[in-house]
Write a protein that holds these residues in place. Structure first.
Motif, mmCIF file in Angstrom:
data_model
loop_
_atom_site.group_PDB
_atom_site.id
_atom_site.type_symbol
_atom_site.label_atom_id
_atom_site.label_comp_id
_atom_site.label_asym_id
_atom_site.label_seq_id
_atom_site.Cartn_x
_atom_site.Cartn_y
_atom_site.Cartn_z
ATOM 1 N N PRO A 37 -42.263 -49.984 -11.012
ATOM 2 C CA PRO A 37 -42.543 -50.573 -12.321
ATOM 3 C C PRO A 37 -41.916 -51.966 -12.513
ATOM 4 O O PRO A 37 -42.594 -52.899 -12.915
ATOM 5 C CB PRO A 37 -41.942 -49.570 -13.307
ATOM 6 N N SER A 38 -40.633 -52.085 -12.227
ATOM 7 C CA SER A 38 -39.951 -53.354 -12.532
ATOM 8 C C SER A 38 -39.912 -54.237 -11.292
ATOM 9 O O SER A 38 -40.155 -53.781 -10.174
ATOM 10 C CB SER A 38 -38.525 -53.073 -12.990
ATOM 11 N N ARG A 86 -46.744 -46.578 -0.849
ATOM 12 C CA ARG A 86 -47.138 -46.063 -2.179
ATOM 13 C C ARG A 86 -46.039 -46.350 -3.204
ATOM 14 O O ARG A 86 -46.307 -46.704 -4.338
ATOM 15 C CB ARG A 86 -47.434 -44.572 -2.107
ATOM 16 N N ALA A 87 -44.778 -46.206 -2.741
ATOM 17 C CA ALA A 87 -43.650 -46.476 -3.650
ATOM 18 C C ALA A 87 -43.650 -47.930 -4.107
ATOM 19 O O ALA A 87 -43.313 -48.237 -5.250
ATOM 20 C CB ALA A 87 -42.328 -46.141 -2.955
ATOM 21 N N ALA A 135 -38.137 -51.518 -3.170
ATOM 22 C CA ALA A 135 -39.127 -50.705 -2.449
ATOM 23 C C ALA A 135 -39.700 -51.497 -1.275
ATOM 24 O O ALA A 135 -39.909 -50.959 -0.182
ATOM 25 C CB ALA A 135 -40.242 -50.270 -3.406
ATOM 26 N N THR A 136 -39.931 -52.791 -1.478
ATOM 27 C CA THR A 136 -40.453 -53.641 -0.404
ATOM 28 C C THR A 136 -39.438 -53.771 0.727
ATOM 29 O O THR A 136 -39.778 -53.798 1.902
ATOM 30 C CB THR A 136 -40.797 -55.047 -0.956
#
Ligand SMILES: [Zn+2]
Length: 455
Positions: free
Chosen positions: A26-27, A20-21, A34-35
């Motif tokens: 956003p950027s 979900r994160a 996050a990945t």
């Protein structure tokens, strides 16, 4: 693969959260980071799945080291380690002696994996921590490692890894020194045919490092100790775009020794053997006037090596002589100096020595000036065989010892002389051996793991 992705998506709430994160990031930077978290969690799952599979396979029990009876399984026991992708846990069979010998429990799977009984951090994290510590202070290395490694790392932990790896490097070195000392052949480093045909240059210089006054006690007055830095390199002629021929260093190898001539000589000689001193078409020794280093040259290298006195150092000495001789008559002194330097550079050292003899014959020269001229005369006369600069230049040999000075700067100044730094003997030796392993292309071999993905 192992039905991993379906199962993870369903039964791991952490991964659901991390996915979900990724969707919410956003950027681009936030998206990548996050990945990366997802990738690490997947990597941990993969590692743990493979380890669990290997642990289920039948175990070949070794004999008890004390009595020889075949060890017997005591069932599965947990083990965990911090790895580059995070904390990993696995269960593996452990065994004990059926006769009750007092031996530590044995875990054949760990041994097969190359995992030692005690560490809580896996080898690739330690290797990376040591690589960072080669360049930056321990606390910074720990922090950088914590950012992208498996979590918080203490500077004390990085320090301990450096001690262990540095100790291992010194053990390898001692084994090689013993090989040479007993007269056995040490195979040279593999060199290409092109490099083998190039002249080999050796140089050495001393540099001061701040040490603790007493082992184990950081308090008290700094004790400065001299480190000998040696450089070995092949000299390659290179033609620039403007057609100028310049000498470049190839296959550069460094040596650093804390200790007296008894420690320095075998260390330099060992590296010279590795760099093929016995088959090189030509060998030169470059150094300034430091007496200890010329003694080392005479003792070990003079037979197969041409000694060259650092030209700029020699020229500096001449300036002092000129200044003393002409005693304040500056323009004249400068002209004489330029002329003498030119003569020295173009292979007329006897003319320069004769000039100095003339100077000594001048009536009424002040005693201080005479002493200086005497000193310079003795210095150049002592090095008469090492100042044939015209000959050296024709051979393409470098006339300065800049190659040694830049090595001292990188190897020693940059890492060991930071604000407030003072070293213990072991602390210095262990870290300097890691820096040497790095600069000499032996770092990954020391850890037994390829750190770069291209290998
Ligand atoms: Zn036993």
């Amino acid at each position: 693969m192992l039905g991993l992705f379906d199962s993870i998506r369903d039964d791991d709430p952490l991964l659901q959260y991390l996915l979900r994160a990724v969707e919410d990031a956003p950027s681009l930077t936030a998206l990548v980071l996050a990945t990366w978290q997802v990738a690490r969690v997947l990597a941990v799952h993969l590692l743990e799945t493979v380890l669990a599979e290997r642990a289920r396979q039948p175990t070949a029990w070794p004999p008890c080291p004390a009595c020889g009876a075949s060890l017997r399984s005591k069932g599965f026991a947990p083990r965990q380690m911090t790895s580059l992708v995070g904390l990993i846990r696995w269960q593996r069979r452990v065994g004990r002696c059926p006769q009750g010998c007092a031996i530590p429990q044995v875990a054949p799977l760990d041994e097969a994996l190359g995992v030692q009984p005690h560490p809580r951090t896996s080898g690739e994290v330690q290797a990376l921590g040591c690589a960072l510590a080669v360049f930056v202070p321990f606390a910074t290395a720990a922090r950088l490692l914590g950012w992208y490694g498996g979590g918080a790392v203490s500077s004390r932990a990085v320090w301990c890894w450096v001690q262990a790896a540095g100790h291992q490097a010194t053990t390898h070195l001692q084994a090689d020194l013993d090989t040479v000392a007993t007269g056995d052949v040490l195979p040279p480093e593999p060199l290409t045919a092109e490099v083998t045909a190039l002249p080999l240059a050796l140089g050495a210089d001393g540099v001061m490092v701040p040490f603790r006054p007493k082992a184990g006690a950081p308090q008290g007055k700094i004790r400065w100790r001299e480190i000998t830095v040696g450089v070995l390199a092949r000299l390659r002629q290179h033609r620039t775009r403007t057609g100028q021929v310049v000498t470049r260093l190839a296959q550069r190898r460094l040596v650093a020794v804390l200790g007296d001539i008894d420690a320095r000589t075998p260390r330099l000689w060992l590296e010279a053997l590795r760099q093929g001193i016995q088959s090189a078409p030509q060998v030169v020794w470059l150094s300034d006037g430091g007496r200890g280093l010329w003694r080392l040259f005479e003792e070990r290298f003079a037979r197969q090596t041409t000694g060259v006195l650092n030209f700029y150092h020699a020229a500096q000495q001449r300036w002092q002589a000129a200044a003393a001789w002409l005693d304040g008559r500056t323009p004249q002194a400068r002209r004489w100096f330029a002329w003498a330097r030119h003569r020295l550079r173009h292979g007329l050292p006897d003319g320069v020595l004769a000039d100095l003899e003339d100077a000594l014959a001048v009536e009424g020269m002040p005693t201080t000036a005479r002493d200086t001229v005497m000193t310079v005369y003795a210095y150049l006369a002592r090095h008469r065989e090492h100042i044939n600069y015209e000959v050296y230049k024709a051979l393409g040999l470098p006339l300065g010892s800049g190659m040694v000075e830049s090595a001292c700067k990188w190897l020693i100044q940059q890492r060991f002389k930071g604000v407030g730094m003072r070293w213990s003997e072991d602390g210095f030796n262990h870290l300097v051996h890691l820096r040497l392993a790095w600069v000499n292309g032996r770092f990954e071999a020391l850890f037994g793991v390829p750190l770069s993905p291209n290998q």
